[in-house]
Design a protein around this motif. Structure first.
Motif, short mmCIF file in Angstrom:
data_model
loop_
_atom_site.label_atom_id
_atom_site.label_comp_id
_atom_site.label_asym_id
_atom_site.label_seq_id
_atom_site.Cartn_x
_atom_site.Cartn_y
_atom_site.Cartn_z
N GLY A 1 0.93 -1.22 -0.08
CA GLY A 1 0.01 -0.09 0.01
C GLY A 1 0.91 1.13 -0.06
N LEU A 2 1.97 1.18 0.75
CA LEU A 2 2.87 2.23 0.49
C LEU A 2 3.48 2.49 -0.53
CD1 LEU A 2 3.79 1.50 4.52
CD2 LEU A 2 2.74 3.99 3.74
N LEU A 3 4.02 1.43 -1.02
CA LEU A 3 4.66 1.08 -2.41
C LEU A 3 3.78 1.98 -3.43
CD1 LEU A 3 7.04 0.13 -4.12
CD2 LEU A 3 5.68 -1.83 -4.54
N THR A 4 2.63 1.74 -3.49
CA THR A 4 1.72 2.53 -4.42
C THR A 4 0.89 3.76 -3.91
OG1 THR A 4 -0.22 1.16 -3.62
CG2 THR A 4 1.10 0.39 -5.23
N SER A 5 1.67 4.39 -2.81
CA SER A 5 0.84 5.54 -2.51
C SER A 5 1.41 6.71 -3.49
CB SER A 5 1.22 5.92 -1.07
OG SER A 5 2.69 6.81 -1.01
N ASN A 6 0.65 7.71 -3.38
CA ASN A 6 0.91 8.80 -4.18
C ASN A 6 1.90 10.07 -3.59
OD1 ASN A 6 -1.35 9.25 -2.84
ND2 ASN A 6 -2.64 9.60 -4.52
N GLN A 7 2.35 9.59 -2.57
CA GLN A 7 3.48 10.58 -2.12
C GLN A 7 4.92 9.90 -2.34
OE1 GLN A 7 2.40 10.69 2.26
NE2 GLN A 7 4.01 11.94 2.14
N ALA A 8 5.50 10.66 -3.24
CA ALA A 8 6.65 9.92 -4.12
C ALA A 8 7.73 9.69 -3.10
CB ALA A 8 7.32 11.10 -4.82
N LEU A 9 8.16 10.26 -1.96
CA LEU A 9 8.99 9.62 -1.20
C LEU A 9 9.03 8.78 -0.48
CD1 LEU A 9 10.80 13.36 -0.78
CD2 LEU A 9 11.47 11.71 -2.47
N LEU A 10 7.73 8.70 -0.05
CA LEU A 10 7.32 7.56 0.89
C LEU A 10 7.34 6.30 -0.01
CD1 LEU A 10 6.05 7.39 3.77
CD2 LEU A 10 3.95 7.15 2.67
N GLN A 11 6.87 6.33 -1.28
CA GLN A 11 6.77 5.45 -2.27
C GLN A 11 8.26 4.66 -2.43
OE1 GLN A 11 6.61 6.50 -6.49
NE2 GLN A 11 4.71 5.28 -6.55
#
Lengths: 502, 261
Positions: free
Chosen positions: A124-134
């Motif tokens: 879920g985090l990998l596909t988040s729309n927060q680039a750096l979190l991703q």
């Protein structure tokens, strides 16, 4: 020059002796793995934050509760920096096999309770729309992929469709990370490969290979080489690779010139080797110009040796030699335009320069070089003539002491020359050949002696003057030493008769 | 030694040696001698390859980038993303590159959703924002498979999802294949997934409300223009300015064009 990562060994407190010992252990482990056909190696990209550079060790091992806590923080903390920081802490913890183990075990346990599993949260985090979190989530996944535990690959199955999707993006660092992660997962598990093929990994790689970024290309080559090394590759993977545009692109990466990047070329040369030695459809590759590209690359490698820009060159030379040697056995080689695509005499010159280089730096590669020489000379009067006109017989003989395997191959190449008839044997006589043969007849290895007998036979047949000198130099005694040996008896006897009658 | 001569040969141009005459005597291959000149091939797992394979794997295993040797990420004075509406701040160019490509690279101009690739953005625009697509899909299979290289098309997005799951082994909740809902795009679409951020949320950096405006500003026109014009007639371009004023999408523009014939 040859690898941007060369020399990047961990700065260590232990001495050179310790390094050598570790290296020997590593090598022994690899040999054992290869004999059991379980050769699995993974790559790790790790960029630690500058603050860690001074410390001697990495972060502590994390338990299940801590892992869950970091993941929750990554999802729900209000401050973006907090969320990223949580994932960074998780990633550092994942550098430990124990934390990896915890993570993997928790994946299965938590699913049982109906909660969102750790892996699903990470995805879920990998596909988040927060680039750096991703990006941080991808780094966590990458650390996991490098784990030595065999269950890791299956634990990561939920992530593969996303890793493939991201290959069509534009962020080169991210794509590089996804590719290395995929490569690590691919090599580990057939289940992952079985899933990746229908998920479209081949078209995804074929699109990604058009990237201009060198780091992406090297990563892609790595991932592809892992895919091609799989046991089931000849039946299940290589046909779709050959049907795609990948082979043409691979050959492009191997064309010598200013654009040739050594790190990239090494990966794709190994990819080609795995394809070619599987013998699925080599004529197709010949049709794409593989022989001429690889031949030109061989010339380029010899040039690099001459300029002594040869650090790590054997990493590229090895697969190139293998590809050329195996391709030369294809019937298609003869029929393309009615002539071999590889006839340039410079190939022989280049090969000898490489043989000299191997002799000094990497003797274990001499058999591979001589294998190519055998395949070049076996059916080619032209290349045999080149050996003679370029005065390469003596350098060839100088390789004899290296090992029995090398001796047999040197003698085989000489037989290739001698069997072409009197015109060739005349050029082998007089010279160092006969004394050398008397010397090799004293070897204990049956194969070496057997090949020496074959060569003697050809020499006696096409150059009868040699017989007298042979007798004068105690040739008969050298022969008789082997007259009890089952594999050699008949030939020893026949040669004796020839010598005595001659 | 021989090396200078070889170097000279290498430096000279390509050439084929004129072969000496070949003349074989049948006695050469007569028993008990058995030598035959032949090229040799080795299959994948042959032990001949052991040494080279071990070297290859030592190389793979040695790749461990250490910060001491790798160049540090260059830091720059803090700067803000220049895209209208985004107030993210950075102090490293690499971070900015990834942010830009992820959030602004393939963005739908109608609903602000970001996609990982142009391919998925194209599919989204067609299926969500193009009324002509809806009309055509009543008569033919229009929903394209999302996997690059697969040319299958389907009647409904549901059928396509089934295909993705059954044939391509995609996850059932693949995030880039949300079925279109009639409500505003900013609403959460998938209830129950606690903690998972809905892909339909606007860029969360700023709390600017998202309007599904059918009359986008001129700079954002370029996003939808890129994908739709690939799929429809190029002469639509000629009437773009007129239709922009009218506040129509490209596909609607085509409809108007065709109905005028």
């Amino acid at each position: 020059m040859w690898s941007r990562r060369q020399g990047h060994f961990r700065p260590t407190v232990c001495g050179v002796e310790e390094l050598r010992r570790r290296r020997r252990e590593q090598e022994a482990a690899l040999r054992k793995a290869r004999r059991e056909q379980q050769l699995v190696s993974k790559r790790l990209l790790r960029e630690d934050a500058p603050e860690e550079a001074g410390e001697g060790c990495v972060a502590a091992i994390l338990g299940e509760a801590e892992v869950q806590q970091f993941l929750r923080q990554a999802q729900r903390a209000t401050e973006e920096k907090e969320r990223e920081g949580a994932l960074v802490s998780l990633r550092r913890g994942l550098q430990h096999p124990e934390t990896q183990q915890t993570f993997i075990q928790s994946v299965w346990v938590v699913w049982g309770r109906g909660e969102l599993g750790l892996m699903r949260t990470l995805v879920g985090l990998l596909t988040s729309n927060q680039a750096l979190l991703q990006l941080e989530a991808a780094r966590c996944l990458h650390e996991l992929s490098h784990s030595e535990q065999s269950t890791i690959a299956e634990a990561c199955l939920p992530a593969t469709s996303y890793l493939l999707t991201y290959l069509s993006g534009h962020s080169s660092d991210f794509i590089e990370l996804c590719l290395y992660t995929l490569g690590n997962l691919i090599v580990e598990s057939e289940a992952v490969r079985r899933q990746l093929l229908p998920q479209g990994i081949v078209p995804a790689l074929a699109a990604c290979i058009q990237s201009p970024h060198v780091a992406v290309l090297e990563a892609l080559g790595y991932a592809l080489s892992q895919l091609l090394q799989a046991k089931e590759a000849p039946e299940k993977i290589i046909p779709s690779i050959l049907a795609s545009t990948l082979p043409q692109h691979m050959l492009q990466m191997l064309q010598p010139g200013p654009k040739l990047n050594p790190g990239v070329a090494v990966e794709f040369a190994w990819c080609l080797h795995y394809i070619i030695c599987s013998q699925v459809s080599n004529p197709l590759l010949i049709g794409h110009g593989a022989l001429s590209t690889l031949g030109l690359l061989l010339l380029d490698l010899a040039g690099a040796v001459q300029r002594t820009e040869d650090a790590g060159l054997e990493l590229l030379a090895c697969p190139v030699l293998r590809c050329l040697s195996n391709l030369l056995t294809e019937a298609a080689v003869e029929t393309v335009g009615g002539q071999m695509q590889l006839r340039d005499e410079r190939v022989v010159a280049a090969l000898f320069i490489l043989l000299q280089f191997f002799f000094q730096k990497q003797p274990s590669l001499l058999p591979e070089g001589l294998w190519l020489l055998n395949n070049l000379t076996a059916n080619s009067p032209s290349f045999c003539t080149s050996l003679l006109s370029l005065d390469l017989i003596e350098p060839l003989l100088q390789l004899l002491p290296v090992s029995n395997v090398v001796s047999v191959m040197v003698l085989t190449v000489l037989c290739n020359v001698a069997e072409k008839g009197p015109a060739y044997c005349q050029r082998l006589w007089p010279g160092p050949l006969l004394p050398t043969l008397l010397h090799t007849l004293a070897f204990s290895d049956t194969e070496v002696v057997g090949q020496s007998l074959e060569l003697l036979h050809l020499l006696f047949l096409y150059q009868p003057e040699a017989v007298q000198v042979f007798l004068q130099q105690s040739g008969l005694q050298a022969l008789e030493r082997h007259q009890e040996e089952a594999q050699l008896q008949d030939r020893v006897y026949a040669l004796r008769q020839t010598a005595l009658q001659g | 030694m021989q090396l200078p001569a070889l170097c000279a040969r290498l430096a000279a141009g390509p050439g084929v040696a004129e072969p000496l005459p070949v003349e074989r005597d049948p006695a050469a291959g007569a028993a008990p001698f058995r030598f035959v000149a032949r090229p040799v091939r080795f299959p994948r797992e042959h032990e001949f390859f052991e040494d080279g394979d071990v070297q290859r794997h030592l190389y793979l295993q040695d790749v461990l980038m250490q910060v001491a040797d790798a160049p540090e990420k260059p830091r720059v004075p803090a700067f803000a993303c220049q895209v209208a509406g985004c107030c993210q701040v950075f102090d490293a160019l690499d971070d900015y590159e990834h942010h830009y490509h992820t959030l602004h690279g393939n963005v739908c101009s109608f609903c602000k959703r970001a996609f990982p690739s142009g391919h998925l953005l194209d599919a989204h625009i067609l299926e969500w924002h193009d009324s002509l697509f809806q009309i055509l899909s009543e008569r033919q299979d229009m929903y394209q498979c999302l996997v690059e290289g697969c040319t299958e098309k389907f009647k409904t997005s549901r059928d396509r999802k089934d295909h993705l799951v059954r044939i391509h082994l995609y996850p059932v909740d693949f995030r880039f294949d949300k079925p279109k809902k009639n409500r505003s795009p900013a609403s959460a679409e998938v209830p129950g997934d606690s903690g998972e951020r809905s892909e339909g949320e606007a860029m969360e950096i700023c709390s600017e409300p998202v309007a599904a405006s059918p009359a986008p500003a001129s700079e954002r026109r370029t996003y939808s223009h890129r994908s739709v014009s690939k799929l429809f007639l190029k002469h639509v371009l000629n009437v773009c300015s007129v239709l922009r004023i009218l506040g129509c999408t490209w596909a609607a523009a085509l409809l108007i064009l065709n109905s005028e014939r």
